[in-house]
Design a protein around this motif. Structure first.
Motif, PDB file in Angstrom:
ATOM      1  N   UNK A   1       0.812  -1.286  -0.152  1.00 53.17           N
ATOM      2  CA  UNK A   1      -0.036  -0.081   0.031  1.00 53.17           C
ATOM      3  C   UNK A   1       0.868   1.196  -0.160  1.00 53.17           C
ATOM      4  N   UNK A   2       0.229   2.302  -0.466  1.00 49.45           N
ATOM      5  CA  UNK A   2       1.125   3.428  -0.542  1.00 49.45           C
ATOM      6  C   UNK A   2       1.164   4.011   0.861  1.00 49.45           C
ATOM      7  N   UNK A   3       2.399   4.305   1.318  1.00 43.38           N
ATOM      8  CA  UNK A   3       2.569   4.614   2.743  1.00 43.38           C
ATOM      9  C   UNK A   3       1.997   6.167   2.943  1.00 43.38           C
ATOM     10  N   UNK A   4       0.799   6.780   2.517  1.00 48.91           N
ATOM     11  CA  UNK A   4       0.415   8.035   2.946  1.00 48.91           C
ATOM     12  C   UNK A   4       0.526   8.329   4.212  1.00 48.91           C
ATOM     13  N   UNK A   5       0.567   9.542   4.526  1.00 42.11           N
ATOM     14  CA  UNK A   5       0.441  10.015   5.704  1.00 42.11           C
ATOM     15  C   UNK A   5      -0.506   9.679   6.843  1.00 42.11           C
ATOM     16  N   UNK A   6      -1.760   9.560   6.222  1.00 42.29           N
ATOM     17  CA  UNK A   6      -2.878   9.171   7.271  1.00 42.29           C
ATOM     18  C   UNK A   6      -2.633   7.399   7.357  1.00 42.29           C
ATOM     19  N   UNK A   7      -2.223   6.661   6.403  1.00 42.21           N
ATOM     20  CA  UNK A   7      -2.105   5.125   6.976  1.00 42.21           C
ATOM     21  C   UNK A   7      -0.909   5.222   7.755  1.00 42.21           C
ATOM     22  N   UNK A   8       0.111   5.656   7.630  1.00 45.29           N
ATOM     23  CA  UNK A   8       1.278   5.539   8.569  1.00 45.29           C
ATOM     24  C   UNK A   8       0.843   6.105   9.999  1.00 45.29           C
ATOM     25  N   UNK A   9       0.265   7.082  10.135  1.00 48.32           N
ATOM     26  CA  UNK A   9      -0.275   7.776  11.455  1.00 48.32           C
ATOM     27  C   UNK A   9      -1.491   7.089  12.054  1.00 48.32           C
ATOM     28  N   UNK A  10      -2.094   6.390  11.507  1.00 47.07           N
ATOM     29  CA  UNK A  10      -3.072   5.539  12.119  1.00 47.07           C
ATOM     30  C   UNK A  10      -2.358   4.276  12.751  1.00 47.07           C
ATOM     31  N   UNK A  11      -1.119   3.690  11.963  1.00 44.69           N
ATOM     32  CA  UNK A  11      -0.393   2.545  12.557  1.00 44.69           C
ATOM     33  C   UNK A  11       0.410   3.352  14.123  1.00 44.69           C
ATOM     34  N   UNK A  12       0.900   4.466  13.628  1.00 44.04           N
ATOM     35  CA  UNK A  12       1.477   4.983  15.004  1.00 44.04           C
ATOM     36  C   UNK A  12       0.780   5.430  16.100  1.00 44.04           C
ATOM     37  N   UNK A  13      -0.378   5.797  15.631  1.00 48.10           N
ATOM     38  CA  UNK A  13      -1.537   6.150  16.682  1.00 48.10           C
ATOM     39  C   UNK A  13      -1.784   5.169  17.407  1.00 48.10           C
ATOM     40  N   UNK A  14      -2.281   3.983  16.894  1.00 49.06           N
ATOM     41  CA  UNK A  14      -2.631   2.692  17.184  1.00 49.06           C
ATOM     42  C   UNK A  14      -1.497   2.021  17.997  1.00 49.06           C
ATOM     43  N   UNK A  15      -0.211   1.879  17.545  1.00 48.72           N
ATOM     44  CA  UNK A  15       0.809   1.471  18.094  1.00 48.72           C
ATOM     45  C   UNK A  15       1.043   2.241  19.208  1.00 48.72           C
ATOM     46  N   UNK A  16       0.832   3.305  19.541  1.00 53.52           N
ATOM     47  CA  UNK A  16       1.179   4.063  20.806  1.00 53.52           C
ATOM     48  C   UNK A  16       0.262   3.635  21.860  1.00 53.52           C
ATOM     49  N   UNK A  17      -1.234   3.396  21.527  1.00 53.89           N
ATOM     50  CA  UNK A  17      -2.136   2.975  22.601  1.00 53.89           C
ATOM     51  C   UNK A  17      -1.760   1.493  23.199  1.00 53.89           C
ATOM     52  N   UNK A  18      -1.314   0.640  22.067  1.00 55.62           N
ATOM     53  CA  UNK A  18      -1.004  -0.850  22.511  1.00 55.62           C
ATOM     54  C   UNK A  18       0.488  -0.985  22.917  1.00 55.62           C
ATOM     55  N   UNK A  19       1.302   0.118  22.936  1.00 54.83           N
ATOM     56  CA  UNK A  19       2.729   0.049  23.475  1.00 54.83           C
ATOM     57  C   UNK A  19       3.658  -0.701  22.528  1.00 54.83           C
ATOM     58  N   UNK A  20       3.037  -0.667  21.375  1.00 55.82           N
ATOM     59  CA  UNK A  20       3.990  -1.559  20.297  1.00 55.82           C
ATOM     60  C   UNK A  20       5.265  -0.848  19.970  1.00 55.82           C
ATOM     61  N   UNK A  21       6.209  -1.697  19.968  1.00 59.94           N
ATOM     62  CA  UNK A  21       7.636  -1.057  19.755  1.00 59.94           C
ATOM     63  C   UNK A  21       8.061  -1.823  18.031  1.00 59.94           C
ATOM     64  N   UNK A  22       8.081  -1.027  17.278  1.00 63.83           N
ATOM     65  CA  UNK A  22       8.289  -1.436  15.846  1.00 63.83           C
ATOM     66  C   UNK A  22       9.941  -1.063  15.654  1.00 63.83           C
ATOM     67  N   UNK A  23      10.221  -2.425  15.046  1.00 64.14           N
ATOM     68  CA  UNK A  23      11.875  -2.617  15.014  1.00 64.14           C
ATOM     69  C   UNK A  23      12.079  -1.966  13.497  1.00 64.14           C
TER      70      UNK A  23
END
Length: 125
Positions: free
Chosen positions: A91-113
């Motif tokens: 998928x095209x890594x548009x800002x809203x797509x990446x921001x949704x992952x960052x937003x949700x990852x923050x709530x889940x305490x997800x650390x992306x490597x």
């Protein structure tokens, strides 16, 4: 189940991930494609999805609480296919797509490597 067993079960952690699911009409078309590839090449059956947050280990109650919290600040967003590459739609890594992952990852305490690469798998083998 007695009270002690129920309390222990509530504290048991399981793996949870958060998926984005395409609209119904797109899901139907993707499912036909996925099923066709699976019948030709093998592999497990699965529903079309984009992983927004990878596996995190949480109790059921904690996962539900974090999910509800993440949803409060999240709106539906459009995702577009950039290209096909080795069994996936990138998928095209548009800002809203990446921001949704960052937003949700923050709530889940997800650390992306690695940097987020939004994709939809077509075949698992």
């Amino acid at each position: 189940m007695d009270g002690a067993a129920a309390a222990a079960d509530e504290k048991k952690k399981h793996a949870y991930s958060l998926w984005g699911v395409p609209p119904k009409d797109v899901t139907i078309r993707l499912k036909k494609l996925i099923d066709g590839l699976r019948s030709e090449f093998g592999g497990p059956e699965f529903q079309p999805h984009v992983t927004v947050v990878g596996a995190v280990h949480l109790t059921e109650q904690d996962a539900l609480s974090r999910f509800n919290s993440a949803c409060e600040g999240l709106k539906p967003y459009a995702a577009a296919v950039d290209r096909v590459a080795q069994r996936v739609l990138l998928l095209r890594p548009a800002a809203e797509v990446v921001e949704a992952s960052s937003h949700c990852g923050g709530h889940f305490g997800y650390k992306r490597s690695t940097p987020y690469m939004p994709h939809l798998s077509l075949l698992y083998i």
